[in-house]
Design a protein around this motif. Sequence first.
Motif, PDB file in Angstrom:
ATOM      1  N   ALA A 150      25.159  51.134  36.350  1.00 29.56           N
ATOM      2  CA  ALA A 150      25.400  49.731  35.987  1.00 29.56           C
ATOM      3  C   ALA A 150      26.072  48.998  37.145  1.00 29.56           C
ATOM      4  O   ALA A 150      27.207  48.524  37.028  1.00 29.56           O
ATOM      5  CB  ALA A 150      26.262  49.651  34.731  1.00 29.56           C
ATOM      6  N   ALA A 153      27.943  45.663  36.557  1.00 27.63           N
ATOM      7  CA  ALA A 153      28.959  45.611  35.498  1.00 27.63           C
ATOM      8  C   ALA A 153      30.325  45.343  36.134  1.00 27.63           C
ATOM      9  O   ALA A 153      31.220  46.181  36.135  1.00 27.63           O
ATOM     10  CB  ALA A 153      28.968  46.912  34.709  1.00 27.63           C
ATOM     11  N   ALA A 156      33.627  45.998  34.158  1.00 26.73           N
ATOM     12  CA  ALA A 156      33.932  47.425  34.011  1.00 26.73           C
ATOM     13  C   ALA A 156      34.423  48.013  35.333  1.00 26.73           C
ATOM     14  O   ALA A 156      35.381  48.795  35.349  1.00 26.73           O
ATOM     15  CB  ALA A 156      32.706  48.180  33.517  1.00 26.73           C
TER      16      ALA A 156
END
Length: 185
Positions: A150, A153, A156
């Motif tokens: 990811a 992301a 995150a």
Amino acid sequence: MIRYLRTFLPWIAFAVLSTDTEARWGALAALALSAVLLAGDRRAGRGWDELVLEVGSALFFAALVIASFTISPAPLGAYGPAVSVGWLALISWGSLAVRRPFTLGIARQSTPVEVQASPLFHRVNAVITAVWAAAFTLDALALAVLYAVAPHAAVAIVAVKVCAFVIPAIFTLRYPRIVRARYAV
């Protein structure tokens, strides 16, 4: 805690100034900052054995500057943050392996000499260094996974980076107080 922040300033500069495709200027700024801080520490009388993390940081950034100015595209690419935190993990685990936890030099700045000579002082710093080493290791692994599965992301990724420094920093502040209370030191 200010001493820890100062120790990690080159890494903060690198993180702020580097991107997935351009690490040169971040690495160069981090190397310059590492050199300035290391020279200041030596002038202040800190021994090489107290500067494990600082020396390791300077070596990492020197190698990265050479690589980033000679290899195109950027040598670490998107995995730069994972590799750099992995290097911090190696320094931390290595300092434990040679029985010179990197936190000793920092802790000596604010600890009376008679306490520094105790086995408990060394043990407390070994525990604190192990927490930092574990945090760096988990951070490197989590970042590598996130960049692989990811890469966009951002929330995150930032959360992982922040937690990897905030959690051990809080532990570093609290653990010595707990030990002092437990042993009435």
